[in-house]
Enzyme design. Structure first.
Site, short mmCIF file in Angstrom:
data_model
loop_
_atom_site.label_atom_id
_atom_site.label_comp_id
_atom_site.label_asym_id
_atom_site.label_seq_id
_atom_site.Cartn_x
_atom_site.Cartn_y
_atom_site.Cartn_z
N HIS A 240 -8.43 -19.52 41.88
CA HIS A 240 -7.27 -18.72 41.50
C HIS A 240 -7.66 -17.27 41.24
O HIS A 240 -6.83 -16.37 41.36
CB HIS A 240 -6.60 -19.33 40.26
CG HIS A 240 -5.11 -19.49 40.42
ND1 HIS A 240 -4.55 -20.29 41.39
CD2 HIS A 240 -4.07 -18.92 39.77
CE1 HIS A 240 -3.23 -20.23 41.31
NE2 HIS A 240 -2.91 -19.39 40.33
N ARG A 243 -7.26 -15.60 44.44
CA ARG A 243 -5.82 -15.48 44.74
C ARG A 243 -5.22 -14.28 43.99
O ARG A 243 -4.49 -13.47 44.57
CB ARG A 243 -5.12 -16.79 44.35
CG ARG A 243 -3.60 -16.82 44.59
CD ARG A 243 -3.12 -18.26 44.40
NE ARG A 243 -1.69 -18.38 44.15
CZ ARG A 243 -0.76 -18.40 45.09
NH1 ARG A 243 -1.09 -18.26 46.36
NH2 ARG A 243 0.52 -18.55 44.77
N HIS A 266 5.51 -17.49 46.08
CA HIS A 266 6.31 -17.59 44.86
C HIS A 266 7.79 -17.69 45.26
O HIS A 266 8.28 -16.84 46.01
CB HIS A 266 6.11 -16.36 43.97
CG HIS A 266 4.77 -16.33 43.30
ND1 HIS A 266 4.23 -15.19 42.73
CD2 HIS A 266 3.84 -17.30 43.11
CE1 HIS A 266 3.06 -15.46 42.22
NE2 HIS A 266 2.79 -16.73 42.44
N TYR A 276 2.26 -8.71 38.27
CA TYR A 276 1.67 -7.54 38.92
C TYR A 276 2.44 -6.24 38.74
O TYR A 276 2.05 -5.21 39.29
CB TYR A 276 1.49 -7.82 40.42
CG TYR A 276 0.67 -9.06 40.69
CD1 TYR A 276 -0.69 -9.09 40.41
CD2 TYR A 276 1.27 -10.22 41.18
CE1 TYR A 276 -1.43 -10.24 40.63
CE2 TYR A 276 0.53 -11.38 41.39
CZ TYR A 276 -0.82 -11.37 41.11
OH TYR A 276 -1.55 -12.52 41.32
#
Length: 295
Positions: A240, A243, A266, A276
């Site tokens: 992750h 990612r 998502h 983000y």
């Protein structure tokens, strides 16, 4: 109780179209609950009441389960008993008083570009295993796919000529491009390493373990952790981490959140925005300062 858990999983799979990861999570959480009640002498789901549910919550807290883990347990359990009520298997809801603990969300772990480069340079590409590991790491960072998607990737899902791969999550297809570094690593793996692992030419799984079988998520976690230690990277590295680093580096270099959302898979852009947005706002401020006459 476990018979009803299996019925619930089938319901979630066939009617609610839950993803394989969600089903695994439900199964793991509910079996753990069932085992606890079994030790208490409760095997009939109809005998579970709110007092016993509170006892299970106390058990989780006393055994120092993480807040996020307990919160997930509560969600799984509530979904299960809601299903039982809907199907009229139980007459009363034993989880109505259960409340998930408040989870303090921390910023995702993100590696710098320099540390990513260092990590990706660790596999020994003079050996088949190193060639395979290099291709897996490069592809993971190049696309931001989930580790479950990586280990289940099919040959037919990769378009080398056009430079993209196709992922299917809960019957939703998404196409993710990858760059030249990943392409070269994949080509090297196909030409010089894959047949070392895969003896059956009809096997469509792209990356396998050393026995030529499907690699487990835990197996790849060990691989990436080992290379992190070898690279001398202090941060704890998981699949992750790559990612999140993939997405963060895209945003920092000007990618819009909608595109990042689609590549990550998502379903709701608010998930991407929450994680983000700060990186995006920092980039917007930089663009403004460099571009506006009075910036």
């Amino acid at each position: 109780m476990k018979e009803y858990i299996n019925q619930f999983l089938l319901y979630e799979k066939n009617l609610k179209k839950a993803t394989s990861n969600t089903l695994l999570s439900f199964q793991r959480d509910l079996i753990k609950m069932a085992d606890f009640f079994e030790i208490q002498g409760i095997v009939d789901v109809k005998k579970v009441n709110d007092t016993q549910m509170n006892a299970y919550m106390l058990y989780l807290e006393k055994n120092n389960f993480a807040t996020a883990t307990i919160s997930r347990f509560v969600s799984s359990i509530k979904s299960f008993f809601s299903y039982l009520m809907k199907e009229r298997i139980i007459d009363s809801e034993p989880t109505y008083m259960m409340k998930a603990p408040k989870v303090i969300k921390k910023a995702p772990d993100i590696l710098s570009v320099e540390k990513i480069d260092k990590l990706l340079s660790q596999p020994d590409i003079s050996k088949p295993k190193g060639i395979r590991d290099k291709a897996m790491l490069e592809l993971l960072y190049a696309t931001g796919i989930r580790v479950s998607e990586l280990v289940n990737l099919k040959i037919s899902s990769i378009n080398l000529q056009m430079g993209f791969l196709t992922c299917n999550d809960n019957e939703k297809e998404r196409i993710i491009p990858f760059g030249n570094h990943a392409k070269q690593a994949i080509l090297q793996y196909i030409k010089n390493a894959r047949l070392y692992f895969v003896k059956d030419t009809n096997n469509d799984i792209f990356f396998t373990n050393c026995s030529g079988s499907l690699m487990s998520r835990q197996g790849f976690w060990k691989i990436i952790k080992g290379y992190g230690i070898k690279a001398g990277i202090e941060e704890e590295i998981t699949p992750h981490t790559l990612r999140h680093s993939f997405a963060a580096h895209l945003v920092q270099n000007g990618a819009d959140l909608r595109s990042v959302q689609e590549m990550l898979g998502h379903s709701d852009i608010s998930t991407t925005t929450q994680i983000y947005a700060k990186l995006a706002s920092g980039k917007i401020r930089e663009v403004y300062s460099n571009s506006h006459p009075r910036g």
